[in-house]
Design an enzyme around this catalytic site. Structure first.
Site, PDB file in Angstrom:
ATOM      1  N   CYS A  92      38.619  50.150  40.282  1.00 57.85           N
ATOM      2  CA  CYS A  92      39.044  48.951  39.538  1.00 57.85           C
ATOM      3  C   CYS A  92      37.907  48.000  39.179  1.00 57.85           C
ATOM      4  CB  CYS A  92      40.103  48.209  40.330  1.00 57.85           C
ATOM      5  SG  CYS A  92      41.477  49.276  40.757  1.00 57.85           S
TER       6      CYS A  92
HETATM    7  C1  UGA Z   1      41.017  45.772  43.946  1.00 54.31           C
HETATM    8  C2  UGA Z   1      41.670  44.390  44.116  1.00 54.31           C
HETATM    9  O1  UGA Z   1      41.326  43.834  45.394  1.00 54.31           O
HETATM   10  C3  UGA Z   1      43.195  44.495  43.988  1.00 54.31           C
HETATM   11  O2  UGA Z   1      43.770  43.197  44.062  1.00 54.31           O
HETATM   12  C4  UGA Z   1      43.522  45.142  42.642  1.00 54.31           C
HETATM   13  O3  UGA Z   1      44.922  45.334  42.493  1.00 54.31           O
HETATM   14  C5  UGA Z   1      42.853  46.488  42.546  1.00 54.31           C
HETATM   15  O4  UGA Z   1      41.427  46.325  42.695  1.00 54.31           O
HETATM   16  C6  UGA Z   1      43.180  47.072  41.199  1.00 54.31           C
HETATM   17  O5  UGA Z   1      42.725  46.519  40.176  1.00 54.31           O
HETATM   18  O6  UGA Z   1      43.991  48.004  41.122  1.00 54.31           O
HETATM   19  P1  UGA Z   1      40.628  47.881  45.537  1.00 54.31           P
HETATM   20  O7  UGA Z   1      39.772  48.422  44.441  1.00 54.31           O
HETATM   21  O8  UGA Z   1      41.639  48.747  46.190  1.00 54.31           O
HETATM   22  O9  UGA Z   1      41.442  46.580  45.030  1.00 54.31           O
HETATM   23  O10 UGA Z   1      39.635  47.438  46.694  1.00 54.31           O
HETATM   24  P2  UGA Z   1      39.068  46.099  47.334  1.00 54.31           P
HETATM   25  O11 UGA Z   1      39.601  45.975  48.698  1.00 54.31           O
HETATM   26  O12 UGA Z   1      39.233  44.949  46.429  1.00 54.31           O
HETATM   27  O13 UGA Z   1      37.520  46.473  47.459  1.00 54.31           O
HETATM   28  C7  UGA Z   1      36.745  46.802  46.323  1.00 54.31           C
HETATM   29  C8  UGA Z   1      35.300  47.012  46.692  1.00 54.31           C
HETATM   30  O14 UGA Z   1      34.679  45.774  47.027  1.00 54.31           O
HETATM   31  C9  UGA Z   1      35.058  47.934  47.897  1.00 54.31           C
HETATM   32  O15 UGA Z   1      34.016  48.823  47.586  1.00 54.31           O
HETATM   33  C10 UGA Z   1      34.656  46.990  49.007  1.00 54.31           C
HETATM   34  O16 UGA Z   1      33.805  47.594  49.936  1.00 54.31           O
HETATM   35  C11 UGA Z   1      33.943  45.902  48.235  1.00 54.31           C
HETATM   36  N1  UGA Z   1      33.927  44.590  48.915  1.00 54.31           N
HETATM   37  C12 UGA Z   1      35.091  43.913  49.123  1.00 54.31           C
HETATM   38  C13 UGA Z   1      32.723  44.027  49.326  1.00 54.31           C
HETATM   39  O17 UGA Z   1      31.641  44.627  49.139  1.00 54.31           O
HETATM   40  N2  UGA Z   1      32.720  42.798  49.939  1.00 54.31           N
HETATM   41  C14 UGA Z   1      33.861  42.102  50.138  1.00 54.31           C
HETATM   42  O18 UGA Z   1      33.781  40.974  50.674  1.00 54.31           O
HETATM   43  C15 UGA Z   1      35.071  42.672  49.734  1.00 54.31           C
END
Ligand code: UGA
Length: 423
Positions: A264
């Site tokens: 995403c």
């Molecule tokens: C993300 C959004 O959080 C959801 O709200 C949204 O519905 C979804 O995309 C989508 O568009 O369908 P997701 O991709 O499942 O969800 O994962 P996240 O938990 O948001 O993490 C995304 C990435 O960011 C991961 O690689 C994670 O490691 C990284 N991340 C997250 C960080 O590097 N630091 C943080 O503080 C948080």
């Protein structure tokens, strides 16, 4: 209510099973026969915590088919949950949205009752009204907002906690134009207790992009501050603890590290950049968010070289391949550029992930995969931590060189030589 779901990826399946749990009858439609068979045998087509239990529990309330006609004729609301991948230039590829719209339109041509089509796939603002609507109208010979309902209802589910997110959302956004569609969707979401925001269709589409772009920005911002902190000998996690206490800012999504992956954030930010440029805007912040994110994983290799200047022939362990913990998804995982960079350096790689090895092996058949994290520790000259799986907090890092992209506390305490990417 009777609901059909087009596309049984993680959004479609979680949404559909969530609706089934809320006492609705659900029919999934997918072009992939394997997925249809899996769903019909009560098995999730993707790994998602808690989903299989819910599928077993609600077996009587759903089934899957490849037949659009059957699904749409026998339901009142159809959710379009197909994928919206990127084209080469980063812009959004609407081919699945278009083919689903055509198929829906064809069925609606023969349906007498009012039917509602809801776009849940993440689509660039304007898509529902400028792409989906004309296709359905043309194929059905009917008028949107009069003969059939059309709405946009973005999803905010996170992989790994999608089931919990479905039942406990921060908010539900419903983009509508006609009253009938609005009241039916409000009724459908009545059991979920959270703020519900009703907007026009384009606004709902933009809320999704702006949310993802902002979260991605928070991460790149934390990483940039983290890179500066590292040089100054400051712990960036303490910094963001202090920053996050400001209620205007909030502490979430400030975990500095090697950046964001997944299906995403990278895709949506790039699609928004392309759209902005198409409109004659220069989205400087969004471009910087992507640039920081692409540079960040390579910092891990720079830090590794500080301790092992000549990497050729060395055996480097990679802990974690999924784009984040609790998923087997490797799309845009930071492990991909890291493994590519290690291969360019001529190292031998031994990698482990609790769930994502099978997926990763398809991309990188040439590297060695360990059967456990302990094995990686035992057989490598140095270890890179790429995904913060819980089990990596239980490993013994004594005597190792560890370069950590995700802040695993035990490695921080125990490793002989420890480098955090931004701390
Ligand atoms: C993300 C959004 O959080 C959801 O709200 C949204 O519905 C979804 O995309 C989508 O568009 O369908 P997701 O991709 O499942 O969800 O994962 P996240 O938990 O948001 O993490 C995304 C990435 O960011 C991961 O690689 C994670 O490691 C990284 N991340 C997250 C960080 O590097 N630091 C943080 O503080 C948080």
């Amino acid at each position: 209510m009777k609901i059909s779901i087009i596309g049984s990826g993680y959004v479609g399946i979680v949404t559909g099973i969530g609706f089934a749990e809320l006492n609705n009858e659900v029919i999934f439609v997918d072009v992939d026969e394997n997925k249809v068979d899996l769903i019909n045998s009560g098995k999730p087509p993707i790994y998602e915590k808690g989903l299989e239990e819910l599928m077993q529990k609600n077996k009587e309330r759903y089934y899957a088919t490849m037949d659009y006609d059957e699904a749409i004729m026998n339901t009142e609301v159809t959710f379009v949950c197909v994928g919206t991948p990127s084209k080469e230039d980063g812009s959004i590829d609407l081919k699945y949205v278009e083919s689903a719209s055509k198929a829906i339109g064809k069925v609606l041509a023969n349906k007498k009752d009012f039917h509602i089509v809801v776009v849940k796939s993440t689509v660039i603002p304007g898509t529902t009204e400028d792409v989906v609507k004309p296709i359905i109208e043309k194929k059905s010979g009917k008028k949107a907002f009069e003969d059939f309902g059309l709405a946009m209802n973005p999803e905010f589910l996170r992989e790994g906690s999608a089931v919990n997110d479905f039942f406990n959302p921060d908010r539900i956004v419903i983009g509508v134009k006609d009253e009938r569609t609005k009241s039916i969707l409000e009724e459908l979401y009545k059991p979920l207790n959270c703020p519900k925001l009703v907007t026009d269709i384009k606004t709902a589409e933009m809320i999704k992009y702006a949310s993802n772009a902002f979260l991605a920005t928070k991460i790149s911002f934390a990483n940039e501050i983290g890179n500066i902190c590292k040089k100054l000998g400051i712990d960036v996690y303490n910094v963001f603890k202090g920053v996050g206490l400001d209620h205007r800012i909030n502490p979430a999504f400030f975990k500095a590290g090697i950046g964001f992956g997944g299906s995403c954030f990278p895709k949506d930010v790039k699609a928004l950049i392309r759209k902005a440029e198409e409109l004659g805007e220069e989205p400087k912040i969004l471009k910087a968010v992507i640039e920081v994110n692409e540079r960040q994983p390579l910092k891990l290799i720079e830090l590794l070289k500080k301790h092992i200047p000549n990497l050729r022939g060395k055996k480097i362990g990679v802990l974690g391949l999924a784009f984040k913990p609790d998923t087997d998804d490797i799309r845009e995982s930071r492990a991909i550029p890291i493994v590519e960079a290690l291969l360019r350096e001529g190292v031998e790689i031994i990698a482990y992930d609790p769930k994502a090895i099978d997926n990763f092996r398809k991309l990188f058949p040439q590297i060695e995969y360990a059967s456990s994290a302990e094995d990686v520790i035992a057989k490598s000259d140095a270890v890179l931590i790429v995904t913060e799986w819980n089990e990596f907090e239980k490993l013994n890092y004594n005597g190792k060189i560890v370069v950590d992209g995700r802040r695993v506390e035990k490695a921080m305490r125990e490793a002989k030589i420890y480098e955090g990417v931004c701390w």
